[in-house]
Motif scaffolding. Structure first.
Motif, PDB file in Angstrom:
ATOM      1  N   ASP A   1       0.437   7.689  -2.800  1.00 20.76           N
ATOM      2  CA  ASP A   1       0.914   7.791  -4.178  1.00 20.76           C
ATOM      3  C   ASP A   1       0.242   8.978  -4.859  1.00 20.76           C
ATOM      4  O   ASP A   1      -0.488   9.742  -4.225  1.00 20.76           O
ATOM      5  CB  ASP A   1       0.694   6.474  -4.929  1.00 20.76           C
ATOM      6  N   ARG A   2       0.485   9.132  -6.154  1.00 23.15           N
ATOM      7  CA  ARG A   2      -0.039  10.308  -6.863  1.00 23.15           C
ATOM      8  C   ARG A   2      -1.564  10.294  -6.947  1.00 23.15           C
ATOM      9  O   ARG A   2      -2.178  11.334  -7.220  1.00 23.15           O
ATOM     10  CB  ARG A   2       0.572  10.382  -8.263  1.00 23.15           C
ATOM     11  N   LYS A   3      -2.171   9.139  -6.736  1.00 20.46           N
ATOM     12  CA  LYS A   3      -3.632   9.055  -6.739  1.00 20.46           C
ATOM     13  C   LYS A   3      -4.218   9.195  -5.343  1.00 20.46           C
ATOM     14  O   LYS A   3      -5.425   9.084  -5.161  1.00 20.46           O
ATOM     15  CB  LYS A   3      -4.072   7.731  -7.360  1.00 20.46           C
ATOM     16  N   GLY A   4      -3.353   9.432  -4.339  1.00 14.67           N
ATOM     17  CA  GLY A   4      -3.820   9.618  -2.974  1.00 14.67           C
ATOM     18  C   GLY A   4      -4.035   8.343  -2.201  1.00 14.67           C
ATOM     19  O   GLY A   4      -4.613   8.371  -1.106  1.00 14.67           O
ATOM     20  N   ARG A   5      -3.561   7.204  -2.727  1.00 16.21           N
ATOM     21  CA  ARG A   5      -3.732   5.933  -2.029  1.00 16.21           C
ATOM     22  C   ARG A   5      -2.610   5.736  -1.014  1.00 16.21           C
ATOM     23  O   ARG A   5      -1.440   5.975  -1.315  1.00 16.21           O
ATOM     24  CB  ARG A   5      -3.744   4.778  -3.035  1.00 16.21           C
ATOM     25  N   ASN A   6      -2.977   5.276   0.154  1.00 13.18           N
ATOM     26  CA  ASN A   6      -2.019   5.063   1.236  1.00 13.18           C
ATOM     27  C   ASN A   6      -1.127   3.872   0.898  1.00 13.18           C
ATOM     28  O   ASN A   6      -1.603   2.736   0.774  1.00 13.18           O
ATOM     29  CB  ASN A   6      -2.776   4.816   2.546  1.00 13.18           C
TER      30      ASN A   6
ATOM     31  N   VAL B   1       2.006   2.437  16.120  1.00  9.63           N
ATOM     32  CA  VAL B   1       1.000   2.381  15.061  1.00  9.63           C
ATOM     33  C   VAL B   1      -0.349   2.642  15.717  1.00  9.63           C
ATOM     34  O   VAL B   1      -0.879   1.780  16.421  1.00  9.63           O
ATOM     35  CB  VAL B   1       1.005   1.018  14.350  1.00  9.63           C
ATOM     36  N   PRO B   2      -0.928   3.828  15.527  1.00 11.85           N
ATOM     37  CA  PRO B   2      -2.210   4.144  16.168  1.00 11.85           C
ATOM     38  C   PRO B   2      -3.347   3.322  15.552  1.00 11.85           C
ATOM     39  O   PRO B   2      -3.261   2.896  14.395  1.00 11.85           O
ATOM     40  CB  PRO B   2      -2.403   5.636  15.878  1.00 11.85           C
ATOM     41  N   PRO B   3      -4.419   3.105  16.297  1.00  7.17           N
ATOM     42  CA  PRO B   3      -5.576   2.422  15.731  1.00  7.17           C
ATOM     43  C   PRO B   3      -6.156   3.224  14.564  1.00  7.17           C
ATOM     44  O   PRO B   3      -6.307   4.443  14.667  1.00  7.17           O
ATOM     45  CB  PRO B   3      -6.570   2.364  16.901  1.00  7.17           C
ATOM     46  N   SER B   4      -6.456   2.543  13.456  1.00 12.66           N
ATOM     47  CA  SER B   4      -7.019   3.240  12.299  1.00 12.66           C
ATOM     48  C   SER B   4      -7.544   2.217  11.307  1.00 12.66           C
ATOM     49  O   SER B   4      -7.225   1.016  11.399  1.00 12.66           O
ATOM     50  CB  SER B   4      -5.964   4.118  11.615  1.00 12.66           C
ATOM     51  N   ASP B   5      -8.304   2.693  10.331  1.00 18.13           N
ATOM     52  CA  ASP B   5      -8.671   1.824   9.223  1.00 18.13           C
ATOM     53  C   ASP B   5      -7.515   1.828   8.224  1.00 18.13           C
ATOM     54  O   ASP B   5      -6.600   2.647   8.316  1.00 18.13           O
ATOM     55  CB  ASP B   5      -9.980   2.286   8.583  1.00 18.13           C
TER      56      ASP B   5
ATOM     57  N   ASP C   1      -4.331  -3.638  -1.339  1.00 16.27           N
ATOM     58  CA  ASP C   1      -5.692  -3.645  -1.889  1.00 16.27           C
ATOM     59  C   ASP C   1      -6.692  -4.299  -0.951  1.00 16.27           C
ATOM     60  O   ASP C   1      -7.877  -3.951  -0.952  1.00 16.27           O
ATOM     61  CB  ASP C   1      -5.705  -4.362  -3.233  1.00 16.27           C
ATOM     62  N   GLU C   2      -6.223  -5.248  -0.156  1.00 18.30           N
ATOM     63  CA  GLU C   2      -7.112  -5.939   0.787  1.00 18.30           C
ATOM     64  C   GLU C   2      -7.030  -5.350   2.191  1.00 18.30           C
ATOM     65  O   GLU C   2      -7.534  -5.939   3.145  1.00 18.30           O
ATOM     66  CB  GLU C   2      -6.760  -7.433   0.835  1.00 18.30           C
ATOM     67  N   GLY C   3      -6.364  -4.205   2.320  1.00 21.70           N
ATOM     68  CA  GLY C   3      -6.236  -3.568   3.620  1.00 21.70           C
ATOM     69  C   GLY C   3      -5.069  -4.058   4.440  1.00 21.70           C
ATOM     70  O   GLY C   3      -4.875  -3.628   5.578  1.00 21.70           O
TER      71      GLY C   3
END
Length: 465
Positions: A283-288, A352-356, A293-295
């Motif tokens: 988004d415009r704030k750089g959030r994926n 879907v690659p492994p990632s946080d 919010d809980e991942g």
């Protein structure tokens, strides 16, 4: 051996990109640039344009070319224009304006030379819809309206091959520094990459001088097959980098008296070459937007996956743009042949690659390395966008060998074009003018191929049928 002139090249490093014509003039003077290549990527991703002295460019930075430059087939021919654009209009001039952010050196040129990528406009100021950069911009504008920004990271596979001046002969792996060609597959081998150390050292130098950001270089599973991974970033910038990187790799290979090829399937007994595209949306704030919010995975993430699953068959004409591309799409070839998705499952078309959670992304493994990067990224993002805005739901993820489900993708360019033509949501997003032009060019290329008699036909049909 490395070319002797490389030592001189290392004496200076050239930066990339300026904002204005005035800054470009200072850049030219600083680097003693004498000529400039004014280029525009065509439908095949081939650099078209003009080479001119810098003094002329500074006087008239906009140049003219006929609209037909976006209708030229890979063989250099032109299709029937009727139904897409009339013959008079096809020969009418369009105006090409430099994007100074792409200004860079041409490291392989003998004289100090620069290059800059151009955007195409009609005389009345309208963007040329057939231009691949404009197609990608059109898709990105839809994301921007939603407050979304896609991030992509392409991976490009290619082969190094011995010089081949007679197309009737099959390709062969080149001779490395050991004096011998590879005879077995050397996936991820460091020593196999080191066989071409001088070539890759030049490639890294040339890339640095153009501002191209290579993340990693690996040896892929084919004989003398390599893969370059680029760092993630804005889709248009990364498409520009792929466009420039492919030119760079080919030019470096020629300096070392071998070829580099991005054909999807250059050798029958070896794996094909892909252009995997990693994709995420912020988004415009750089959030994926793919993570909550809980991942947790979000509905938008699932919608993006579902959009890719739904529309992959229809965009295959862009992701696999030539008859040769479909030789890669076969079972037991190492390439995915389906629209399934899974977690770290490379047998799926969508991985879907492994990632946080902050780096959650989807890898589209379907495109072949012969695809136009602007169009492949645009089409893939368009498919994901449709899934997000339509609230589509994906199938269950696959944890086993997805290839066992069979081939779920079109097997020929002809079949792909039929699906492409019939998919109105994609036509609306990519633009009807572009889609009509692309379809017409690809139909013409297919007909040209069908007029060619292959060795297989002579071998098995000549005396047996």
């Amino acid at each position: 051996m490395k070319p002797k002139h490389n030592k001189a090249k290392r004496e200076h490093t050239l930066d990339r990109g300026v904002s204005t014509l005035e800054e470009a003039q200072a850049w030219f003077a600083r680097q003693s640039i004498e000529e400039i290549e004014c280029v525009v990527p065509d439908l095949a991703g081939v650099a078209r344009g003009k080479i001119m002295p810098v003094r002329k460019f500074l006087g008239t930075p906009s140049m003219n070319l006929p609209l037909a430059v976006f209708y030229q087939t890979i063989t250099g021919d032109f299709p029937e224009f009727e139904g897409a654009v009339n013959a008079v209009q096809s020969d009418t001039d369009i105006f090409l304006t430099p994007d100074f952010a792409t200004l860079a050196a041409v490291p392989w040129a003998q004289d100090p030379t620069a290059q800059v990528i151009h955007d195409a406009f009609h005389p009345d100021g309208r963007p040329v819809e057939e231009a691949p950069r404009q197609v990608l911009r059109r898709v990105l504008a839809l994301y921007d309206e939603k407050g979304w920004s896609p991030i992509v990271a392409p991976e490009i596979e290619f082969y190094l091959v011995d010089r081949n001046t007679d197309p009737d002969y099959p390709l062969k792996p080149p001779i490395g520094r050991s004096g011998r060609p590879e005879t077995g597959r050397q996936g991820y081998s460091i020593s196999a990459v080191n066989e071409f150390d001088a070539l890759f050292e030049d490639m890294y130098e040339y890339s640095e001088r153009q501002g191209l950001e290579i993340d990693t270089l690996i040896h892929e599973s084919g004989v003398a097959q390599m893969e370059i991974n680029l760092r993630h970033g804005h889709p248009l910038e990364l498409a520009d980098q792929v466009f420039m990187m492919k030119r760079t790799i080919r030019e470096v290979a020629l300096e070392h008296e071998i070829y580099a090829t991005f054909m999807a399937k250059p050798m029958a007994s070896e794996p094909g070459s892909a252009m995997h595209i990693h994709q995420s949306i912020v988004d415009r704030k750089g959030r994926n937007l793919f993570s909550g919010d809980e991942g947790q995975e979000t509905d938008l993430f699932h919608g993006f996956i579902a959009g890719q699953q739904t529309f992959l068959p229809a965009i295959m004409a862009i992701l696999a743009p030539y008859v040769n591309s479909y030789r890669r799409i076969s079972r037991d070839s190492g390439a995915p042949v389906n629209t399934q998705w899974g977690y770290d499952n490379r047998t799926c078309g969508l991985r879907v690659p492994p990632s946080d959670p902050a780096n959650r992304r989807l890898e589209n493994r379907i495109p072949s390395s012969d695809a136009n990067p602007y169009l492949a990224i645009a089409a893939s993002l368009a498919a994901g966008y449709l899934g997000m805005v339509q609230g589509l739901k994906p199938t269950e993820p696959v944890a086993i060998d997805a290839s066992a489900r069979g081939i779920e993708l079109p097997r020929s360019l002809s079949e792909s074009l039929k699906l492409f033509e019939a998919c109105q949501p994609l036509v609306d997003i990519l633009g009807p003018t572009f889609c009509a032009a692309y379809d017409r060019v690809k139909q013409a290329e297919y007909e040209t191929f069908m007029r060619t008699i292959s060795p297989w036909e002579r071998e098995f049909l000549l005396l047996n049928v």
